[in-house]
Write a protein that holds these residues in place. Structure first.
Motif, PDB file in Angstrom:
ATOM      1  N   ASN A  39     -34.311  62.340 -16.809  1.00  0.00           N
ATOM      2  CA  ASN A  39     -35.058  61.166 -17.259  1.00  0.00           C
ATOM      3  C   ASN A  39     -34.074  60.425 -16.584  1.00  0.00           C
ATOM      4  OD1 ASN A  39     -35.532  62.966 -19.551  1.00  0.00           O
ATOM      5  ND2 ASN A  39     -33.381  63.155 -20.894  1.00  0.00           N
ATOM      6  N   VAL A 160     -28.694  68.786 -17.116  1.00  0.00           N
ATOM      7  CA  VAL A 160     -29.620  67.705 -17.407  1.00  0.00           C
ATOM      8  C   VAL A 160     -29.190  67.572 -15.788  1.00  0.00           C
ATOM      9  CG1 VAL A 160     -30.631  65.769 -18.002  1.00  0.00           C
ATOM     10  CG2 VAL A 160     -29.318  67.077 -19.658  1.00  0.00           C
ATOM     11  N   TYR A 162     -29.742  64.547 -12.772  1.00  0.00           N
ATOM     12  CA  TYR A 162     -29.436  63.391 -12.858  1.00  0.00           C
ATOM     13  C   TYR A 162     -30.545  62.739 -11.083  1.00  0.00           C
ATOM     14  CZ  TYR A 162     -27.746  62.835 -17.787  1.00  0.00           C
ATOM     15  OH  TYR A 162     -27.536  62.580 -18.489  1.00  0.00           O
TER      16      TYR A 162
HETATM   17  C1  LIG Z   1     -33.654  63.990 -21.770  1.00  0.00           C
HETATM   18  O1  LIG Z   1     -35.312  63.431 -21.837  1.00  0.00           O
HETATM   19  C2  LIG Z   1     -35.685  64.736 -23.333  1.00  0.00           C
HETATM   20  C3  LIG Z   1     -37.303  64.981 -23.700  1.00  0.00           C
HETATM   21  O2  LIG Z   1     -37.418  62.891 -23.425  1.00  0.00           O
HETATM   22  C4  LIG Z   1     -34.784  64.811 -24.789  1.00  0.00           C
HETATM   23  O3  LIG Z   1     -34.407  65.353 -25.370  1.00  0.00           O
HETATM   24  C5  LIG Z   1     -33.249  64.783 -24.180  1.00  0.00           C
HETATM   25  O4  LIG Z   1     -31.943  64.586 -24.887  1.00  0.00           O
HETATM   26  C6  LIG Z   1     -32.909  63.773 -23.201  1.00  0.00           C
HETATM   27  N1  LIG Z   1     -31.591  64.192 -22.634  1.00  0.00           N
HETATM   28  C7  LIG Z   1     -30.639  63.091 -22.120  1.00  0.00           C
HETATM   29  C8  LIG Z   1     -29.152  63.639 -21.459  1.00  0.00           C
HETATM   30  O5  LIG Z   1     -30.942  62.139 -22.199  1.00  0.00           O
END
Ligand SMILES: *[C@@H]1O[C@H](CO)[C@@H](O)[C@H](O)[C@H]1NC(C)=O
Ligand SMILES: *[C@@H]1O[C@H](CO)[C@@H](O)[C@H](O)[C@H]1NC(C)=O
Length: 176
Positions: A39, A160, A162
């Protein structure tokens, strides 16, 4: 200790032994590319190769402190019959352990004209530079596969991503 960590330690200790015997490896960088976060990219590896010698050059831009909230992993793949195949070389640790076991030992020596911190953790947010880095692969020794190698280093929290860096390089036996 997980089996995975144990394997890494085994591989690394074999590498240390081999250091005494091996003539060393030569590393030629082919490409370096930044891995974007899922993200957001909190850790930017803005490196490229320059010159005929393909030296690594550029900056690291960390938008937050890199600490033990994050995990770092490196996966090494080698090209075999046109396919990327995973090798038994890899590492996956919390940041500070990664820095101590992998970065400080196997990479820091190459970063001569650089202010990227060594032997310290966490790494404070900020911009760091590295100029004209010739990768010294001597102590990667025998455990590494020769030929075209793809190394993928990722910084993650949970699942996730980064940021990270992907490097394609050719490893060959040094001619004495
Ligand atoms: C990252 O993006 C996805 C899809 O847009 C979302 O589902 C997820 O919660 C996000 N994760 C973070 C850690 O921001
Ligand atoms: C190499 O990196 C340094 C430090 O980031 C930068 O100032 C310089 O412009 C770069 N050189 C080239 C040729 O890209």
């Amino acid at each position: 200790m997980s089996l995975e960590v144990h394997n890494v330690l085994l591989v690394l200790s074999i590498a240390n032994l081999a250091l005494v015997r091996a003539a060393g490896l030569e590393c030629r960088l082919e490409t370096i590319s930044k891995v974007f976060g899922d993200n957001e990219t909190l850790f930017e590896f803005n490196f490229r190769t320059i010159g005929r010698q393909r030296l690594l050059n550029g900056t690291l831009n960390f938008h937050v402190d890199l600490d033990d909230d994050y995990e770092m992993s490196t996966e090494v793949l080698s090209l075999r019959d046109g396919e990327w195949e995973s090798t038994n070389v890899g590492a996956h640790f919390k940041t500070c352990k990664y820095m101590a076991l992998i970065y400080d030992k196997y990479f820091a020596v190459s970063f001569k004209d650089s202010n990227i911190p060594k032997g310290t953790c966490p790494i404070k947010k900020g911009e760091y530079y590295a100029r004209n880095v010739e990768v010294i692969a001597d102590n990667w020794a025998h455990y590494a596969k020769l030929g075209l190698i793809r190394s993928l280093t990722l910084i993650k929290k949970g699942k996730v991503v980064y940021g990270g860096v992907e490097i394609l390089m050719v490893l060959s036996q040094k001619i004495m």
